[in-house]
Motif scaffolding. Sequence first.
Motif, short mmCIF file in Angstrom:
data_model
loop_
_atom_site.label_atom_id
_atom_site.label_comp_id
_atom_site.label_asym_id
_atom_site.label_seq_id
_atom_site.Cartn_x
_atom_site.Cartn_y
_atom_site.Cartn_z
N LEU A 69 55.49 43.53 44.73
CA LEU A 69 55.33 45.17 44.58
C LEU A 69 55.59 45.44 42.97
N LEU A 70 56.19 44.76 42.05
CA LEU A 70 55.79 44.72 40.84
C LEU A 70 54.97 44.31 40.00
N ASN A 71 54.76 43.19 40.52
CA ASN A 71 53.44 42.94 39.72
C ASN A 71 51.98 42.46 40.57
N GLN A 72 51.87 44.05 40.55
CA GLN A 72 50.55 43.77 41.48
C GLN A 72 49.10 43.42 40.72
N ALA A 73 48.40 42.00 42.06
CA ALA A 73 47.60 41.26 41.23
C ALA A 73 46.63 41.11 42.87
N PRO A 74 44.54 40.87 41.85
CA PRO A 74 43.90 40.87 43.21
C PRO A 74 44.67 39.34 43.55
N ILE A 75 43.45 39.08 45.09
CA ILE A 75 43.91 37.85 45.52
C ILE A 75 42.80 36.89 46.01
N GLN A 76 43.02 35.90 45.32
CA GLN A 76 42.28 34.60 45.42
C GLN A 76 41.17 34.53 46.82
N ARG A 77 40.37 34.01 46.83
CA ARG A 77 40.28 33.03 48.59
C ARG A 77 40.65 33.84 49.50
N LEU A 78 40.76 34.53 49.60
CA LEU A 78 41.17 35.50 51.08
C LEU A 78 41.00 34.64 51.72
N GLU A 79 39.77 34.52 52.35
CA GLU A 79 39.07 33.62 53.35
C GLU A 79 40.42 32.87 54.06
N ALA A 80 40.69 31.66 53.34
CA ALA A 80 41.55 30.25 52.50
C ALA A 80 42.98 30.72 54.00
N GLY A 81 43.77 31.75 53.06
CA GLY A 81 44.53 32.53 53.38
C GLY A 81 45.15 33.64 54.89
N VAL A 96 44.63 41.03 54.76
CA VAL A 96 42.99 42.23 55.15
C VAL A 96 43.15 43.58 54.09
N LEU A 97 43.78 44.04 53.71
CA LEU A 97 45.31 44.98 53.11
C LEU A 97 44.46 44.77 51.73
N ALA A 98 45.23 44.16 50.87
CA ALA A 98 44.99 43.34 50.21
C ALA A 98 43.48 43.39 49.56
N GLY A 99 42.77 42.29 50.54
CA GLY A 99 40.98 42.69 50.32
C GLY A 99 40.42 43.49 50.03
N GLN A 100 41.43 45.16 50.61
CA GLN A 100 40.63 46.22 50.34
C GLN A 100 40.79 47.16 49.74
N GLY A 101 41.70 46.83 48.53
CA GLY A 101 42.29 47.21 47.41
C GLY A 101 43.40 47.57 47.19
N TRP A 102 44.16 46.69 48.37
CA TRP A 102 45.71 47.43 49.01
C TRP A 102 46.52 46.64 48.71
N PHE A 103 47.66 46.62 46.63
CA PHE A 103 47.73 44.79 46.76
C PHE A 103 48.81 45.38 46.95
N TRP A 104 49.24 46.00 47.01
CA TRP A 104 50.60 46.30 47.93
C TRP A 104 51.39 45.92 48.92
N ALA A 105 50.45 46.44 49.59
CA ALA A 105 50.61 45.22 50.86
C ALA A 105 50.81 44.24 50.78
#
Length: 302
Positions: free
Chosen positions: A106-118, A170-179
């Motif tokens: 939560l304190l260090n929000q960042a985009p997630i790479q290769r979401l499909e694999a996860g 899924v939410l992180a892929g939509q830009g909601w990195f806090w999820a």
Amino acid sequence: MSHQLYSRWVTWASVAAVSTATLLIIGKLIAWLMTDASSLLASLTDSLMDVSASIINLLAIRYALAPADDEHRFGHGKAESLAGLIQSAFISGSALLLVMHGISSLLNQAPIQRLEAGMWVSVGSIVLTLLLVGFQRVVISKTGSVAIKADMLHYRSDLLLNVGVLLALVLAGQGWFWADGLFAILIGLFLLWGASHIGYESVQALLDRQLPAEEQARIMTLCCAVAGVHGVHDLRTRQSGPTRFVQLHLELDDQLPLVNAHHIADEVERAVLQEFDRIDIIIHMDPVSVLMKEQQSPHPEQ
């Protein structure tokens, strides 16, 4: 259920848990290295704790199922409750790690790479865990094993964890990195709540808590239904692993020959053994008149 069948079911459940947790660790490790997602790292940490606890569980169950020996005349059943207590500590540690990972995310929000694999690994984890939990439920319904109940809590919680990780991705892929972090925190708190219940049940078993009230009442009813028994008192019960231990006093006629009293006690024992699986019963016989005198005599002043 016989001791041999009980042993077979709980051993299968423990081996299945260790095998499943190992597969989950491999998959989650690969997915985390590809995505660097905090929720996947938390899930991986949880699976590492799970496999450690499951191995301890497997060893403890094998020890608990060992027959009684000269130094352990009541058997080794309490090792199963001890395993449940150890697992509750593992679950608590895993939960705290999840909460810490979640706060960090939560304190260090960042985009997630290769979401499909996860996502694919999370879906696979859900399917494997569902199969394992279903099998564990069958084993618990047949054996009532405390250790398997504790183990099932791990993997039932893992279902929520994996669903949470999938939703977080899924939410992180939509830009909601806090999820990513929020779901890890919520699941960690749920794990702590479940661990407290497992720990409580294990401690009560180690402290020789009585059998449930309905089982005690059934034992009293069975004893009093035998011809020649005037009553039952001083019933004491406990459970150690799969075995119930029962001690009680039968109230019999004063002039009853010893051989007849022994025969009545044997009938009582057979009646209880037919009703309950895996039970060890000790019976003491008291003359009715002595009990009546003790009840009528005034208590001495303290």
